[in-house]
Scaffold this motif. Structure first.
Motif, PDB file in Angstrom:
ATOM      1  N   ASP A  99       0.848  -1.198   0.000  1.00 40.52           N
ATOM      2  CA  ASP A  99       0.000   0.000   0.000  1.00 40.52           C
ATOM      3  C   ASP A  99       0.883   1.249   0.000  1.00 40.52           C
ATOM      4  O   ASP A  99       1.985   1.248   0.576  1.00 40.52           O
ATOM      5  CB  ASP A  99      -0.907   0.021   1.233  1.00 40.52           C
ATOM      6  CG  ASP A  99      -2.023  -1.006   1.153  1.00 40.52           C
ATOM      7  OD1 ASP A  99      -2.297  -1.496   0.042  1.00 40.52           O
ATOM      8  OD2 ASP A  99      -2.615  -1.334   2.210  1.00 40.52           O
ATOM      9  N   PHE A 100       0.375   2.316  -0.608  1.00 41.00           N
ATOM     10  CA  PHE A 100       1.174   3.544  -0.638  1.00 41.00           C
ATOM     11  C   PHE A 100       0.283   4.782  -0.628  1.00 41.00           C
ATOM     12  O   PHE A 100      -0.881   4.746  -1.017  1.00 41.00           O
ATOM     13  CB  PHE A 100       2.092   3.570  -1.868  1.00 41.00           C
ATOM     14  CG  PHE A 100       1.378   3.510  -3.187  1.00 41.00           C
ATOM     15  CD1 PHE A 100       0.948   4.667  -3.833  1.00 41.00           C
ATOM     16  CD2 PHE A 100       1.138   2.285  -3.812  1.00 41.00           C
ATOM     17  CE1 PHE A 100       0.293   4.609  -5.057  1.00 41.00           C
ATOM     18  CE2 PHE A 100       0.481   2.220  -5.040  1.00 41.00           C
ATOM     19  CZ  PHE A 100       0.058   3.380  -5.660  1.00 41.00           C
ATOM     20  N   SER A 179      -3.604   4.431  -2.082  1.00 39.62           N
ATOM     21  CA  SER A 179      -3.883   3.329  -3.012  1.00 39.62           C
ATOM     22  C   SER A 179      -4.949   2.370  -2.507  1.00 39.62           C
ATOM     23  O   SER A 179      -5.572   1.663  -3.296  1.00 39.62           O
ATOM     24  CB  SER A 179      -2.593   2.550  -3.283  1.00 39.62           C
ATOM     25  OG  SER A 179      -2.147   1.890  -2.094  1.00 39.62           O
ATOM     26  N   TRP A 180      -5.168   2.300  -1.203  1.00 35.98           N
ATOM     27  CA  TRP A 180      -6.087   1.297  -0.649  1.00 35.98           C
ATOM     28  C   TRP A 180      -7.533   1.777  -0.547  1.00 35.98           C
ATOM     29  O   TRP A 180      -8.408   1.030  -0.151  1.00 35.98           O
ATOM     30  CB  TRP A 180      -5.600   0.864   0.742  1.00 35.98           C
ATOM     31  CG  TRP A 180      -5.563   1.978   1.755  1.00 35.98           C
ATOM     32  CD1 TRP A 180      -6.588   2.399   2.563  1.00 35.98           C
ATOM     33  CD2 TRP A 180      -4.455   2.818   2.063  1.00 35.98           C
ATOM     34  NE1 TRP A 180      -6.186   3.443   3.355  1.00 35.98           N
ATOM     35  CE2 TRP A 180      -4.871   3.724   3.076  1.00 35.98           C
ATOM     36  CE3 TRP A 180      -3.139   2.899   1.596  1.00 35.98           C
ATOM     37  CZ2 TRP A 180      -4.027   4.687   3.613  1.00 35.98           C
ATOM     38  CZ3 TRP A 180      -2.304   3.862   2.138  1.00 35.98           C
ATOM     39  CH2 TRP A 180      -2.743   4.742   3.127  1.00 35.98           C
ATOM     40  N   THR A 197     -12.265   8.455   4.698  1.00 37.52           N
ATOM     41  CA  THR A 197     -12.932   7.579   5.668  1.00 37.52           C
ATOM     42  C   THR A 197     -13.208   6.191   5.088  1.00 37.52           C
ATOM     43  O   THR A 197     -13.799   5.345   5.768  1.00 37.52           O
ATOM     44  CB  THR A 197     -14.266   8.206   6.124  1.00 37.52           C
ATOM     45  OG1 THR A 197     -15.139   8.341   4.994  1.00 37.52           O
ATOM     46  CG2 THR A 197     -14.034   9.576   6.755  1.00 37.52           C
ATOM     47  N   LEU A 198     -12.800   5.954   3.850  1.00 33.28           N
ATOM     48  CA  LEU A 198     -13.058   4.677   3.185  1.00 33.28           C
ATOM     49  C   LEU A 198     -11.816   3.787   3.218  1.00 33.28           C
ATOM     50  O   LEU A 198     -10.687   4.273   3.216  1.00 33.28           O
ATOM     51  CB  LEU A 198     -13.479   4.911   1.733  1.00 33.28           C
ATOM     52  CG  LEU A 198     -14.706   5.798   1.510  1.00 33.28           C
ATOM     53  CD1 LEU A 198     -14.948   5.990   0.014  1.00 33.28           C
ATOM     54  CD2 LEU A 198     -15.937   5.200   2.183  1.00 33.28           C
ATOM     55  N   GLY A 199     -12.042   2.484   3.223  1.00 28.11           N
ATOM     56  CA  GLY A 199     -10.926   1.550   3.191  1.00 28.11           C
ATOM     57  C   GLY A 199     -10.289   1.378   4.560  1.00 28.11           C
ATOM     58  O   GLY A 199     -10.608   2.079   5.520  1.00 28.11           O
ATOM     59  N   THR A 200      -9.378   0.421   4.640  1.00 26.64           N
ATOM     60  CA  THR A 200      -8.680   0.123   5.895  1.00 26.64           C
ATOM     61  C   THR A 200      -7.237   0.578   5.795  1.00 26.64           C
ATOM     62  O   THR A 200      -6.486   0.120   4.917  1.00 26.64           O
ATOM     63  CB  THR A 200      -8.711  -1.389   6.186  1.00 26.64           C
ATOM     64  OG1 THR A 200     -10.076  -1.832   6.238  1.00 26.64           O
ATOM     65  CG2 THR A 200      -8.017  -1.695   7.500  1.00 26.64           C
TER      66      THR A 200
END
Length: 225
Positions: A99-100, A179-180, A197-200
């Protein structure tokens, strides 16, 4: 008398022969000349018509190859993450799982751009020049790239929104895109804070660097929450 007649006959025969030869020469010469001229024109014509065709075919064959080479070089040239139009610097924070986060520090012109779509497109091209396949970044033409562009566009459209308390900008000093995160879409820009607020969020260790190998010039101060 017989001798005179014989000489007369001989002279007549010679004269007749000369007349016949002259007639044949006159009759045959133009036709032979015409054939020679036609042959010459035919040879010149075939030579002239074949040369341009061969040149055109050679050019048509060579052009696509050169264009393809140029396109390949542009798609994966050496990375550059420094100053350019609308951009002061681009840095990357990368985690061990791949992830970046891309942090683009915009110029004042970028924040005050009249055409925000055009400004977003220019900044996205700067990101692509920084995050090249040769630097280990692939897949930016798929869903990840779509999400990064959506986040970048949101930051550009909200570039002048003040931060809470009126100090600085709500985006922070940099436009940070991750990226995540799934693509939020324009209708959820405000509610998700440009997708923040989206994704982990990834955990573990990470490092911040410039893919072009230059030491980062400024501290990242983007809005991550």
């Amino acid at each position: 008398m017989r001798r005179a007649v014989g000489r007369a006959v001989s002279a007549g025969a010679v004269a007749a022969g000369l007349v016949l030869v002259s007639a044949l020469t006159v009759a045959c010469q133009p036709q032979g000349t015409a054939r020679s001229d036609a042959a010459a024109r035919s040879a010149d014509g075939s030579s002239a018509s074949s040369s341009p065709s061969a040149t055109a075919n050679a050019g048509a064959t060579a052009a696509p190859s050169a264009a393809a080479g140029a396109a390949g070089a542009a798609a994966d040239g050496p990375p550059y993450c420094g100053a350019s139009r609308y951009v002061e610097e681009i840095t990357v924070q990368r985690w061990s799982n791949g992830d970046f986060r891309v942090s683009l520090r915009p110029t004042s012109d970028a924040r005050h751009a009249n055409d925000r779509n055009e400004a977003t497109a220019v900044m996205w091209q700067a990101i692509r020049r920084c995050l090249t396949p040769s630097a280990g970044f692939t897949g930016l033409d798929g869903p990840v790239g779509g999400s990064l562009q959506d986040q970048l566009r949101c930051h550009e459209y909200l570039a002048l929104v003040p931060a809470s308390g009126g100090q600085g900008y709500a985006t922070g000093e940099t436009f940070d895109v991750e990226s995540w995160r799934p693509e939020a879409g324009r209708s959820r820009w405000f509610s998700t804070k440009c997708g923040n607020t989206l994704g982990t969020d990834p955990s573990g260790t990470s490092r911040t660097f410039r893919p072009d190998g230059v030491q980062p010039q400024q501290t990242v101060t983007g809005e991550h929450e």
